[in-house]
Design a protein around this motif. Structure first.
Motif, mmCIF file in Angstrom:
data_model
loop_
_atom_site.group_PDB
_atom_site.id
_atom_site.type_symbol
_atom_site.label_atom_id
_atom_site.label_comp_id
_atom_site.label_asym_id
_atom_site.label_seq_id
_atom_site.Cartn_x
_atom_site.Cartn_y
_atom_site.Cartn_z
ATOM 1 N N GLU A 295 7.818 -12.725 5.351
ATOM 2 C CA GLU A 295 8.775 -11.626 5.486
ATOM 3 C C GLU A 295 10.190 -12.158 5.694
ATOM 4 O O GLU A 295 11.149 -11.640 5.107
ATOM 5 C CB GLU A 295 8.370 -10.721 6.654
ATOM 6 C CG GLU A 295 9.184 -9.454 6.723
ATOM 7 C CD GLU A 295 8.493 -8.345 7.504
ATOM 8 O OE1 GLU A 295 9.143 -7.320 7.731
ATOM 9 O OE2 GLU A 295 7.323 -8.504 7.877
ATOM 10 N N GLU A 296 10.317 -13.205 6.514
ATOM 11 C CA GLU A 296 11.632 -13.778 6.790
ATOM 12 C C GLU A 296 12.275 -14.371 5.536
ATOM 13 O O GLU A 296 13.497 -14.385 5.403
ATOM 14 C CB GLU A 296 11.517 -14.877 7.854
ATOM 15 C CG GLU A 296 11.239 -14.371 9.257
ATOM 16 C CD GLU A 296 12.395 -13.559 9.815
ATOM 17 O OE1 GLU A 296 13.534 -14.059 9.807
ATOM 18 O OE2 GLU A 296 12.165 -12.414 10.234
ATOM 19 N N ASN A 297 11.448 -14.852 4.604
ATOM 20 C CA ASN A 297 11.979 -15.523 3.415
ATOM 21 C C ASN A 297 11.920 -14.675 2.148
ATOM 22 O O ASN A 297 12.102 -15.187 1.045
ATOM 23 C CB ASN A 297 11.238 -16.847 3.204
ATOM 24 C CG ASN A 297 11.554 -17.856 4.295
ATOM 25 O OD1 ASN A 297 12.651 -18.383 4.371
ATOM 26 N ND2 ASN A 297 10.584 -18.107 5.173
ATOM 27 N N GLY A 298 11.641 -13.368 2.305
ATOM 28 C CA GLY A 298 11.804 -12.436 1.203
ATOM 29 C C GLY A 298 10.615 -12.203 0.303
ATOM 30 O O GLY A 298 10.695 -11.381 -0.622
ATOM 31 N N LEU A 299 9.484 -12.881 0.549
ATOM 32 C CA LEU A 299 8.340 -12.719 -0.340
ATOM 33 C C LEU A 299 7.706 -11.331 -0.216
ATOM 34 O O LEU A 299 7.263 -10.746 -1.203
ATOM 35 C CB LEU A 299 7.288 -13.801 -0.057
ATOM 36 C CG LEU A 299 6.172 -13.928 -1.098
ATOM 37 C CD1 LEU A 299 6.744 -14.249 -2.467
ATOM 38 C CD2 LEU A 299 5.164 -14.992 -0.689
ATOM 39 N N ILE A 300 7.671 -10.796 1.001
ATOM 40 C CA ILE A 300 7.112 -9.457 1.216
ATOM 41 C C ILE A 300 7.965 -8.409 0.501
ATOM 42 O O ILE A 300 7.438 -7.469 -0.109
ATOM 43 C CB ILE A 300 7.028 -9.145 2.727
ATOM 44 C CG1 ILE A 300 6.071 -10.124 3.427
ATOM 45 C CG2 ILE A 300 6.573 -7.698 2.942
ATOM 46 C CD1 ILE A 300 4.649 -10.095 2.920
ATOM 47 N N GLU A 301 9.279 -8.594 0.552
ATOM 48 C CA GLU A 301 10.188 -7.676 -0.132
ATOM 49 C C GLU A 301 9.942 -7.689 -1.641
ATOM 50 O O GLU A 301 9.898 -6.634 -2.289
ATOM 51 C CB GLU A 301 11.644 -8.081 0.163
ATOM 52 C CG GLU A 301 12.696 -7.292 -0.605
ATOM 53 C CD GLU A 301 12.759 -5.834 -0.202
ATOM 54 O OE1 GLU A 301 13.084 -5.006 -1.072
ATOM 55 O OE2 GLU A 301 12.474 -5.520 0.967
ATOM 56 N N ILE A 302 9.736 -8.866 -2.189
ATOM 57 C CA ILE A 302 9.481 -8.993 -3.630
ATOM 58 C C ILE A 302 8.168 -8.308 -4.000
ATOM 59 O O ILE A 302 8.093 -7.552 -4.971
ATOM 60 C CB ILE A 302 9.448 -10.486 -4.048
ATOM 61 C CG1 ILE A 302 10.836 -11.107 -3.897
ATOM 62 C CG2 ILE A 302 8.938 -10.644 -5.476
ATOM 63 C CD1 ILE A 302 10.867 -12.610 -4.075
ATOM 64 N N ALA A 303 7.109 -8.579 -3.207
ATOM 65 C CA ALA A 303 5.782 -8.014 -3.500
ATOM 66 C C ALA A 303 5.799 -6.493 -3.413
ATOM 67 O O ALA A 303 5.249 -5.805 -4.283
ATOM 68 C CB ALA A 303 4.747 -8.585 -2.524
ATOM 69 N N SER A 304 6.429 -5.956 -2.365
ATOM 70 C CA SER A 304 6.467 -4.497 -2.203
ATOM 71 C C SER A 304 7.321 -3.837 -3.283
ATOM 72 O O SER A 304 6.980 -2.757 -3.782
ATOM 73 C CB SER A 304 6.980 -4.126 -0.808
ATOM 74 O OG SER A 304 8.240 -4.712 -0.553
#
Length: 426
Positions: A295-304
């Motif tokens: 989440e801190e490095n943006g992977l969750i944002e990309i996946a969602s």
């Protein structure tokens, strides 16, 4: 970009180790979390904020409850009572023990409950001279579906409930009805599946006669502990049901209940603490930190964002996608790490849509618990029963389990899809 790439590499390596070698899964998760901190992908102070202490407190409290209660002989008593009720009919015994597994998993720690119930089942089937495999497989399946009914029923529910800020009542209102529906369907499924396998005449009359003479009350080796366990557990569950009204976290309620039971019933607390399955606690801590790193490095944002794009933000498609994906991934992988990744994705989707979409949480809970029944590696309790069976020279063949369980997962998934559509999306 470098941090994002490194985070993804650590995730892939860690999850590969978790899914391919269950004996080092705790070490793998914890190592991945520590490595992320060492490489500066997440600071130690930030990593601590991602550890869900409410979830850990509930699990530890439930473990203490179950460890103490089993010393009273409660599991042996219930299993013998159930066996006598069957009157030597293997099919009735199969359904009775399965329902018992489902009930125990809804109010106690699923893993410890199945551990003792599996050992007792092996002893009973040995006396009755019948195969234990249908019984063990059915108990696994009913434990996961019975556990779906309550907040504390399975580690999956605890993780979801804590992350989504849901309370005990929410699960009673939303998941208990579908749990009961699935249990009724599963009873029908097993009756059809095994009605020609078991016949009452398969068990000798002298064995049935001996069974009927057993006094199950003698299984209660510590009556004061038995009464204290039931009383304190009952009060704790009632307090849990009204936790949102009395403004107490479930972790506080269950830890308080467990400590009170420990004070009044046990003079050697170190023996109880030593029996807590600390592996799952550290496993969950490691997964929390890994999810925080992503989440801190943006992977969750990309996946969602990708998921929202694929579904055009349609809540119906999102719900069905989460239900379907969580069901099938939880069948072929351990459902706990799957949920650990899914939770921040759903949280991010809720922020994008501008509201809290609770139906997505129920879709995840249904998928994770239904999918756990697909294979022996679906969740930790499945593997524990398989280990017990193997140690008793009654191994559960991997493909035989799939042959029995996976068609049921498909049926349960269809029922869950209909339930979600009719209740939330019409």
């Amino acid at each position: 970009m470098i941090k994002l790439t490194l985070s993804l590499i650590i995730l892939i390596i860690t999850y590969f180790l978790i899914f391919t070698n269950r004996r080092i899964r705790t070490t793998s998760a914890f190592f991945g979390a520590i490595l992320a901190i060492i490489l500066g992908l997440i600071t130690f102070d930030k990593a601590i904020t991602y550890i869900d202490f409410n979830k850990l407190g509930i699990i530890i409290g439930m473990m203490i409850f179950t460890i103490i209660a089993k010393e009273s002989g409660i599991f042996q008593y219930l299993a013998l009572k159930t066996t006598k009720y069957s009157k030597g009919n293997p099919l009735i015994l199969l359904i009775s023990l399965s329902l018992l597994a489902g009930f125990l998993s809804s109010i106690l720690d699923e893993i410890t409950s199945l551990l003792f119930l599996a050992n007792i089942t092996l002893a009973i089937t040995h006396i009755l001279e019948i195969s234990p495999l249908p019984f063990l497989i059915s108990e696994i399946i009913f434990a996961n579906i019975g556990g779906l009914a309550t907040y504390i029923g399975t580690p999956a529910n605890i993780m979801i409930g804590s992350a989504a800020k849901l309370n005990f009542y929410d699960f009673i209102y939303h998941t208990t009805p579908i749990s009961i529906i699935l249990i009724l369907f599963n009873v029908f499924y097993f009756v059809i599946l095994f009605k020609n396998t078991f016949k009452k005449s398969d068990i000798r009359n002298d064995i049935i006669h001996h069974l009927n003479k057993i006094d199950e009350r003698k299984a209660i080796t510590n009556l004061p502990l038995f009464k204290n366990s039931l009383l304190i557990l009952g009060v704790t569950i009632i307090a849990s049901f009204f936790s949102h009204l009395i403004n107490l976290n479930l972790a506080v309620i269950y830890l308080m209940g467990a400590i009170i039971l420990l004070f009044v019933s046990h003079d050697k607390p170190d023996e109880i603490y030593a029996q807590i399955d600390w592996r799952i606690i550290f496993f969950l801590i490691g997964l929390n930190v890994l999810a925080g790193t992503l989440e801190e490095n943006g992977l969750i944002e990309i996946a969602s964002s990708k998921l929202l794009t694929l579904t055009n933000g349609d809540i119906n498609l999102l719900s069905f996608t989460i239900l379907g994906v969580s069901t099938f991934t939880s069948s072929f992988f351990d459902n706990i790490p799957i949920i650990a990744l899914a939770i921040p994705v759903i949280e991010n989707i809720s922020r994008h849509l501008g509201s809290s979409i609770t139906v997505l949480w129920w879709a995840l809970a249904l998928g994770a618990n239904i999918g756990a029944n697909g294979t022996l590696i679906g969740t930790a309790s499945n593997l524990i029963v398989a280990d017990i069976a193997e140690k008793n020279k009654q191994p559960i063949p991997f493909w035989y389990f799939i042959k029995v369980a996976f068609p049921l997962v498909i049926f349960n998934l269809i029922i869950a899809l209909i339930y979600i559509y009719l209740r939330y999306l019409m």
